[in-house]
Design a protein around this motif. Sequence first.
Motif, PDB file in Angstrom:
ATOM      1  N   UNK A  59     -59.711  19.740 -54.911  1.00  0.00           N
ATOM      2  CA  UNK A  59     -58.901  19.245 -56.010  1.00  0.00           C
ATOM      3  C   UNK A  59     -59.781  19.213 -57.249  1.00  0.00           C
ATOM      4  N   UNK A  60     -59.307  19.878 -58.314  1.00  0.00           N
ATOM      5  CA  UNK A  60     -60.016  19.964 -59.586  1.00  0.00           C
ATOM      6  C   UNK A  60     -59.211  19.230 -60.640  1.00  0.00           C
ATOM      7  N   UNK A  64     -61.185  11.771 -64.206  1.00  0.00           N
ATOM      8  CA  UNK A  64     -61.547  11.194 -62.911  1.00  0.00           C
ATOM      9  C   UNK A  64     -60.319  10.549 -62.295  1.00  0.00           C
ATOM     10  N   UNK A  65     -59.510  11.360 -61.639  1.00  0.00           N
ATOM     11  CA  UNK A  65     -58.306  10.856 -60.988  1.00  0.00           C
ATOM     12  C   UNK A  65     -58.398  11.143 -59.491  1.00  0.00           C
ATOM     13  N   UNK A  67     -58.127  12.642 -55.998  1.00  0.00           N
ATOM     14  CA  UNK A  67     -58.930  11.951 -54.995  1.00  0.00           C
ATOM     15  C   UNK A  67     -60.393  11.719 -55.381  1.00  0.00           C
ATOM     16  N   UNK A  68     -60.792  12.081 -56.613  1.00  0.00           N
ATOM     17  CA  UNK A  68     -62.194  11.921 -57.017  1.00  0.00           C
ATOM     18  C   UNK A  68     -62.603  10.455 -56.872  1.00  0.00           C
ATOM     19  N   UNK A  69     -63.589  10.193 -56.038  1.00  0.00           N
ATOM     20  CA  UNK A  69     -64.099   8.846 -55.846  1.00  0.00           C
ATOM     21  C   UNK A  69     -63.263   7.957 -54.944  1.00  0.00           C
ATOM     22  N   UNK A  70     -62.140   8.451 -54.456  1.00  0.00           N
ATOM     23  CA  UNK A  70     -61.276   7.591 -53.639  1.00  0.00           C
ATOM     24  C   UNK A  70     -61.095   8.088 -52.212  1.00  0.00           C
ATOM     25  N   UNK A  71     -61.655   9.223 -51.886  1.00  0.00           N
ATOM     26  CA  UNK A  71     -61.534   9.757 -50.534  1.00  0.00           C
ATOM     27  C   UNK A  71     -62.904   9.723 -49.869  1.00  0.00           C
ATOM     28  N   UNK A  72     -62.916   9.380 -48.582  1.00  0.00           N
ATOM     29  CA  UNK A  72     -64.164   9.249 -47.827  1.00  0.00           C
ATOM     30  C   UNK A  72     -64.005   9.835 -46.432  1.00  0.00           C
ATOM     31  N   UNK A  73     -65.128  10.007 -45.794  1.00  0.00           N
ATOM     32  CA  UNK A  73     -65.159  10.485 -44.412  1.00  0.00           C
ATOM     33  C   UNK A  73     -64.281   9.585 -43.546  1.00  0.00           C
ATOM     34  N   UNK A  74     -63.460  10.195 -42.700  1.00  0.00           N
ATOM     35  CA  UNK A  74     -62.590   9.464 -41.791  1.00  0.00           C
ATOM     36  C   UNK A  74     -61.197   9.201 -42.328  1.00  0.00           C
ATOM     37  N   UNK A 157     -51.820  14.258 -55.608  1.00  0.00           N
ATOM     38  CA  UNK A 157     -52.582  13.425 -54.683  1.00  0.00           C
ATOM     39  C   UNK A 157     -52.231  11.970 -54.944  1.00  0.00           C
ATOM     40  N   UNK A 158     -51.897  11.240 -53.887  1.00  0.00           N
ATOM     41  CA  UNK A 158     -51.551   9.830 -54.003  1.00  0.00           C
ATOM     42  C   UNK A 158     -52.298   9.057 -52.921  1.00  0.00           C
ATOM     43  N   UNK A 159     -52.957   7.968 -53.299  1.00  0.00           N
ATOM     44  CA  UNK A 159     -53.578   7.086 -52.318  1.00  0.00           C
ATOM     45  C   UNK A 159     -52.487   6.153 -51.804  1.00  0.00           C
ATOM     46  N   UNK A 160     -52.226   6.212 -50.516  1.00  0.00           N
ATOM     47  CA  UNK A 160     -51.174   5.396 -49.912  1.00  0.00           C
ATOM     48  C   UNK A 160     -51.688   4.022 -49.482  1.00  0.00           C
TER      49      UNK A 160
END
Length: 172
Positions: A59-60, A64-65, A67-74, A157-160
Amino acid sequence: MKQFALEQGRRAVADDKQWAEYLDENLFRPPPAVSAHLGVFVEPFLGYVLDGTKTIESRFSLNQCDPFGSVSKGDIVLVKEAAGPVVGLCRVSTVWSYVLDPESLNQIRSLFGSAMRVESESFWAERTDAAFATLMQIDHVTRIQPFTIEKKDRRGWVVLRRRSKQLMLWEE
């Protein structure tokens, strides 16, 4: 929309023991140990994710939206077809975040281009003005019985649900 999407995703994998246990232990037992995301995919990339040949999602963005900084391993990603239903889910196994410049964009292209299943020059040309990039290695891709959610905005992309920050203090 967020809670409905998570519950529908949970029901869709209820018969898959590994997914059911992973979701119950990491997402639905408070506090959540992982985050859940909704990723919107267009063809041909949606098909590549679902058939397992696209192992790096990118995702480009100009800002800074997510998933930048909001997605992690797992973390869990519900895979939604653009203007269509949710058709799958997957897990994020590795994350790379970039503040872009021409050198880092070329590095992404050479290191990850084939795993991203990018075959056109126009893809890279359209991203020369991007300032940020998030790359995610995905695994455990699972097709599910499609379900529809009501999503009216154009976000890709949406953080649920966000993971517990307290757990992250001790784990990382």
